[in-house]
Design a protein around this motif. Structure first.
Motif, PDB file in Angstrom:
ATOM      1  N   MET A 146       0.844  -1.190   0.000  1.00  0.00           N
ATOM      2  CA  MET A 146       0.000   0.000   0.000  1.00  0.00           C
ATOM      3  C   MET A 146       0.879   1.239   0.000  1.00  0.00           C
ATOM      4  SD  MET A 146      -1.215  -0.055   3.978  1.00  0.00           S
ATOM      5  CE  MET A 146      -0.070   0.342   5.295  1.00  0.00           C
ATOM      6  N   ASN A 147       0.308   2.352  -0.423  1.00  0.00           N
ATOM      7  CA  ASN A 147       1.016   3.626  -0.317  1.00  0.00           C
ATOM      8  C   ASN A 147       1.145   4.020   1.153  1.00  0.00           C
ATOM      9  OD1 ASN A 147       1.625   4.365  -3.016  1.00  0.00           O
ATOM     10  ND2 ASN A 147      -0.534   4.861  -3.348  1.00  0.00           N
ATOM     11  N   GLY A 148       2.281   4.606   1.488  1.00  0.00           N
ATOM     12  CA  GLY A 148       2.502   5.034   2.858  1.00  0.00           C
ATOM     13  C   GLY A 148       1.777   6.314   3.210  1.00  0.00           C
ATOM     14  N   SER A 149       1.419   7.084   2.181  1.00  0.00           N
ATOM     15  CA  SER A 149       0.770   8.361   2.425  1.00  0.00           C
ATOM     16  C   SER A 149       0.136   8.842   1.139  1.00  0.00           C
ATOM     17  CB  SER A 149       1.787   9.408   2.900  1.00  0.00           C
ATOM     18  OG  SER A 149       2.645   9.781   1.824  1.00  0.00           O
ATOM     19  N   GLY A 150      -0.644   9.888   1.249  1.00  0.00           N
ATOM     20  CA  GLY A 150      -1.089  10.623   0.081  1.00  0.00           C
ATOM     21  C   GLY A 150      -0.069  11.713  -0.233  1.00  0.00           C
ATOM     22  N   ARG A 151      -0.556  12.832  -0.722  1.00  0.00           N
ATOM     23  CA  ARG A 151       0.342  13.974  -0.969  1.00  0.00           C
ATOM     24  C   ARG A 151       1.049  14.326   0.334  1.00  0.00           C
ATOM     25  NH1 ARG A 151      -2.615  19.380  -2.512  1.00  0.00           N
ATOM     26  NH2 ARG A 151      -3.154  19.130  -0.302  1.00  0.00           N
ATOM     27  N   MET A 152       2.355  14.515   0.243  1.00  0.00           N
ATOM     28  CA  MET A 152       3.140  14.644   1.472  1.00  0.00           C
ATOM     29  C   MET A 152       4.136  15.785   1.358  1.00  0.00           C
ATOM     30  SD  MET A 152       3.731  13.681   4.497  1.00  0.00           S
ATOM     31  CE  MET A 152       2.553  12.333   4.482  1.00  0.00           C
ATOM     32  N   ALA A 153       4.230  16.566   2.416  1.00  0.00           N
ATOM     33  CA  ALA A 153       5.275  17.585   2.485  1.00  0.00           C
ATOM     34  C   ALA A 153       6.636  16.902   2.559  1.00  0.00           C
ATOM     35  CB  ALA A 153       5.057  18.464   3.721  1.00  0.00           C
ATOM     36  N   ARG A 154       7.636  17.575   2.074  1.00  0.00           N
ATOM     37  CA  ARG A 154       8.978  16.979   2.089  1.00  0.00           C
ATOM     38  C   ARG A 154       9.421  16.670   3.516  1.00  0.00           C
ATOM     39  NH1 ARG A 154      10.473  14.620  -2.100  1.00  0.00           N
ATOM     40  NH2 ARG A 154      12.655  15.212  -2.064  1.00  0.00           N
ATOM     41  N   LEU A 155       9.012  17.499   4.462  1.00  0.00           N
ATOM     42  CA  LEU A 155       9.266  17.237   5.877  1.00  0.00           C
ATOM     43  C   LEU A 155       7.923  17.061   6.581  1.00  0.00           C
ATOM     44  CD1 LEU A 155      12.186  19.668   6.760  1.00  0.00           C
ATOM     45  CD2 LEU A 155      12.242  17.171   6.773  1.00  0.00           C
ATOM     46  N   PRO A 156       7.533  15.857   6.923  1.00  0.00           N
ATOM     47  CA  PRO A 156       6.212  15.619   7.506  1.00  0.00           C
ATOM     48  C   PRO A 156       6.112  16.178   8.920  1.00  0.00           C
ATOM     49  CG  PRO A 156       7.543  13.622   7.554  1.00  0.00           C
ATOM     50  CD  PRO A 156       8.311  14.625   6.755  1.00  0.00           C
ATOM     51  N   ASN A 157       4.898  16.656   9.255  1.00  0.00           N
ATOM     52  CA  ASN A 157       4.659  17.103  10.624  1.00  0.00           C
ATOM     53  C   ASN A 157       4.075  15.950  11.436  1.00  0.00           C
ATOM     54  OD1 ASN A 157       1.902  16.963   9.995  1.00  0.00           O
ATOM     55  ND2 ASN A 157       1.814  19.128   9.412  1.00  0.00           N
ATOM     56  N   VAL A 158       3.701  16.222  12.673  1.00  0.00           N
ATOM     57  CA  VAL A 158       3.202  15.164  13.551  1.00  0.00           C
ATOM     58  C   VAL A 158       1.934  14.536  12.987  1.00  0.00           C
ATOM     59  CG1 VAL A 158       2.248  14.673  15.838  1.00  0.00           C
ATOM     60  CG2 VAL A 158       4.273  16.129  15.618  1.00  0.00           C
ATOM     61  N   ALA A 159       1.039  15.359  12.448  1.00  0.00           N
ATOM     62  CA  ALA A 159      -0.197  14.826  11.874  1.00  0.00           C
ATOM     63  C   ALA A 159       0.102  13.914  10.684  1.00  0.00           C
ATOM     64  CB  ALA A 159      -1.120  15.969  11.459  1.00  0.00           C
ATOM     65  N   ASP A 160       1.062  14.315   9.845  1.00  0.00           N
ATOM     66  CA  ASP A 160       1.450  13.484   8.712  1.00  0.00           C
ATOM     67  C   ASP A 160       1.992  12.128   9.182  1.00  0.00           C
ATOM     68  OD1 ASP A 160       0.846  15.533   6.900  1.00  0.00           O
ATOM     69  OD2 ASP A 160       2.866  16.369   7.027  1.00  0.00           O
ATOM     70  N   LEU A 161       2.849  12.161  10.183  1.00  0.00           N
ATOM     71  CA  LEU A 161       3.444  10.927  10.694  1.00  0.00           C
ATOM     72  C   LEU A 161       2.391  10.036  11.347  1.00  0.00           C
ATOM     73  CD1 LEU A 161       6.725  12.398  12.191  1.00  0.00           C
ATOM     74  CD2 LEU A 161       6.487  11.110  10.061  1.00  0.00           C
ATOM     75  N   ASN A 162       1.421  10.644  12.011  1.00  0.00           N
ATOM     76  CA  ASN A 162       0.344   9.858  12.594  1.00  0.00           C
ATOM     77  C   ASN A 162      -0.479   9.156  11.513  1.00  0.00           C
ATOM     78  OD1 ASN A 162       1.033  10.549  15.213  1.00  0.00           O
ATOM     79  ND2 ASN A 162      -0.448  12.230  15.357  1.00  0.00           N
TER      80      ASN A 162
END
Length: 382
Positions: A146-162
């Protein structure tokens, strides 16, 4: 025996097939395509065929590979290497039929009797992932990706990592401790961002994390390798031994050559041998059609360091047609407890429904991957 004709067929959902015909009636099939650039590759196939193949002996496969890859001053890149790949597959198909043996027999014989496969699950929400993984487990599969994420900032924030962690948690819950899932980062993170993301995945023990950095940043992938206990994979956008070598030297655990991109069976076999010298497993990339999968399986059955095979049956990209639509006898692609059995028919081991291919040629809309943008309007990796 001489090559008399090379044809190409653009078919739904986004595939290109080639057909090589000889003067004694033998026919070989291959799948030369770059997803989103099928028309460009189609032109390259015919340029190579007209320059190097028409009128030549099809059984001189290595000589043809050398000429097609090195006979022009400007070389390499995904378009040319993919054009070569499909033609190379078709030449091996002819060779197997000429000698009455599957290609893996010509490459030294089988080292296994079945090849483990995984399927894609594409849910954007953890609840969807849980349901889709559970459905694949019910169907007998022991591994998914599966994909690890959708559209992602180059540096993920806490919400992205969650979000990354919640997807993995959902997959692990559905699979239990004995199943495997792989996570594809698609090059959406920077190296620093990928390091943060792999660390939140560690508690869920994915089988591997794929393409944590873009292929042009392969010189940085060693940083990700050194920052995690998880196996790191890459290779779908590396097209030769020389391009794969820095990733191997950086310590990746799994290499993923695509047999419709990386110079076909000939070069992918050499890539696999090179990977073996680094104790690296092979998991061929293959979100494509029946010929790409057939070629990948021929490699899988003669390669000691093969790990698992990607395949596209039911993948979310397949709209308008499915892999089995172009196969005369789908039995070769029937799954047995999440595995594919060793094909025994001559050549690539799959019989193409030529009428279906000719009927479908030209009916596919040109497929291009989405173009994403960040919230500020700048380009985002897809």
């Amino acid at each position: 025996m001489k090559i008399t004709r090379v044809e190409t067929f653009a078919v739904p959902p986004r595939w290109l097939m080639c057909r090589i015909e000889t003067d004694d009636g033998l026919v070989g099939w291959g799948e030369p395509v770059v997803e989103g650039r099928a028309d460009t590759v189609r032109t390259a196939v015919h340029e190579l065929a007209d320059q190097f193949l028409i009128g030549a002996d099809p059984l001189r496969i290595e000589d043809h590979w050398q000429l097609m890859t090195k006979g022009s001053f400007y070389r390499g890149g995904p378009v040319l290497s993919s054009a070569v790949a499909g033609l190379d597959q078709a030449l091996w198909d002819i060779a197997g039929k000429a000698y009455g043996a599957p290609v893996h027999q010509l490459l030294g014989g089988p080292v296994r009797e079945r090849a483990r496969a995984y399927c894609w699950v594409g849910g954007d929400e953890p609840s969807e992932i849980r349901d889709q993984v559970a459905a694949q487990v019910e169907a007998g599969f022991t591994a998914v990706k599966m994909n690890g994420s959708g559209r992602m900032a180059r540096l993920p924030n806490v919400a992205d990592l969650n979000e990354v962690a919640s997807r993995a948690e959902a997959a692990r819950e559905a699979l239990g401790p004995s199943g495997d899932f792989a996570v594809d980062f698609h090059g959406r993170f920077s190296a620093a961002g990928a390091i943060k993301a792999v660390q939140v995945l560690e508690p869920y023990a994915p089988m591997f994390v794929e393409e944590p950095v873009l292929p042009e940043y392969t010189h940085l992938i060693g940083r990700v390798v050194d920052a995690t206990t998880l196996p790191i994979a890459t290779g779908e956008r590396l097209f030769s031994r020389t391009e794969a070598l820095p990733a191997l030297q950086a310590g990746i655990a799994i290499l993923q050559p695509d047999l419709s991109h990386a110079g076909g069976i000939s070069e992918s076999r050499r890539i696999a041998s090179l990977a073996e010298t680094y104790d690296v497993a092979i998991a061929p990339h293959c979100p494509l059609g029946p010929l790409a999968l057939a070629a990948s399986l021929q490699l899988a059955f003669c390669t000691p360091n093969f790990l698992i095979q990607e395949q596209s049956i039911g993948i979310h990209y397949n709209t308008g047609a499915e892999l089995l639509d172009y196969v005369a006898d789908p039995e070769v692609f029937r799954f047995h407890d999440g595995h594919l059995l060793r094909p025994t028919a001559a050549g690539l081991g799959v019989e193409i429904d030529e009428k279906a291919v000719r009927r479908a040629d030209g009916t596919a809309e040109s497929w291009h991957n989405p173009v994403w943008r960040h919230a500020d309007g700048s380009f985002a990796e897809w």
